[in-house]
Design a protein around this motif. Structure first.
Motif, short mmCIF file in Angstrom:
data_model
loop_
_atom_site.label_atom_id
_atom_site.label_comp_id
_atom_site.label_asym_id
_atom_site.label_seq_id
_atom_site.Cartn_x
_atom_site.Cartn_y
_atom_site.Cartn_z
N LEU A 1 13.64 14.46 1.61
CA LEU A 1 14.78 14.03 0.78
C LEU A 1 14.68 12.55 0.40
O LEU A 1 14.89 12.19 -0.76
N THR B 1 23.10 17.50 -1.72
CA THR B 1 23.35 17.33 -0.29
C THR B 1 24.86 17.32 -0.07
O THR B 1 25.62 16.99 -0.96
N TYR C 1 24.63 14.99 4.37
CA TYR C 1 23.73 13.85 4.50
C TYR C 1 24.37 12.60 3.90
O TYR C 1 25.01 12.65 2.84
N CYS D 1 20.60 21.19 1.13
CA CYS D 1 19.46 20.39 0.67
C CYS D 1 18.12 21.10 0.85
O CYS D 1 17.08 20.45 0.80
N CYS E 1 16.61 17.00 4.28
CA CYS E 1 17.15 15.77 4.87
C CYS E 1 16.64 15.55 6.29
O CYS E 1 16.85 14.48 6.86
#
Ligand code: SF4
Ligand code: FES
Length: 208
Positions: A26, A38, A41, A54, A70
């Motif tokens: 990510l 996301t 995150y 994600c 992530c």
């Protein structure tokens, strides 16, 4: 990040990218302006890998798997796809789950609609719920503000985010970081409860 950190070369959507050893997929995608949606995150706090929105696809020859971008550390030579059919199917499934989990969140409904998800097959426990239990508010309060005024209480359907022991939190400094970081809008309503109705902060300017 030390100066000796190795450069890692890999591909995102058939485009060659470079990352520092220790970065996640990510983080690398963001460096290159490649959008991966996301929710749980935020760069200010440790990733938790909780929401799975994600996800990306990692392909290796004719073998492939879905990984959580992530959390997934970059590796030399991997092939990542951020918009494949497999990714979009998982993403839509995640969004359907979220629509059931926090049906009252305008933010989640708007995000789901963006991905063509306008309803859910899953039953909802509480039509009033806005919180997805992503834990971002708890993490920002503990890791950035450093006061731990918020925690998750109980478990299962009774689990929710509030002050420790569900009492007004003396630790709360009324900074509002939890409201800012909350991706669903749930914290706006909950902050008053966490601050406590009888708790007047020194910052309060509108006291008669
Ligand atoms: S209140 Fe918001 S930030 Fe906190 S757990 Fe719920 S959805 Fe996440
Ligand atoms: S943003 Fe990666 S799992 Fe939630």
């Amino acid at each position: 990040m030390t100066e000796q950190a190795k450069t890692i070369h890999f591909m995102i959507n058939d485009q060659p990218v470079e990352a520092r050893e220790g970065w996640t997929v990510l983080e690398t995608a963001r460096q290159y302006g490649i959008h991966i949606p996301t929710l749980c995150y935020h760069e200010a706090v440790e990733p938790s890998g909780g929401c799975r929105l994600c996800v990306v696809e990692l392909r290796e020859g004719n073998w492939s798997k879905v990984v959580i971008s992530c959390m997934y550390p970059v590796q030399e030579g991997i092939n990542i796809y951020t918009e494949s059919d497999r990714v979009n199917n998982v993403r839509r499934w995640v969004l359907e789950m979220l629509l059931a989990e926090c049906p009252a969140s305008t933010e989640i409904r708007a995000l789901a609609a963006k991905y063509g998800v306008n309803g859910t097959r899953f039953p909802s426990k509480n039509p009033e719920e806005q919180c997805m239990l992503c834990g971002l508010c708890v993490r920002v309060c503990r890791e950035v503000v450093g006061v731990s005024a918020i925690t998750t209480i109980g478990r299962g359907v009774h689990k929710f985010v509030g002050a420790p022991y569900d009492k007004p939190s003396e630790a709360c400094v009324a900074c509002g970081s939890c409201v800012t970081i909350c991706p669903t809008g749930a914290m706006r309503a909950r902050l008053d409860r966490v601050r406590g109705s009888g708790h007047h902060s020194h910052h309060s300017a509108n006291k008669a």
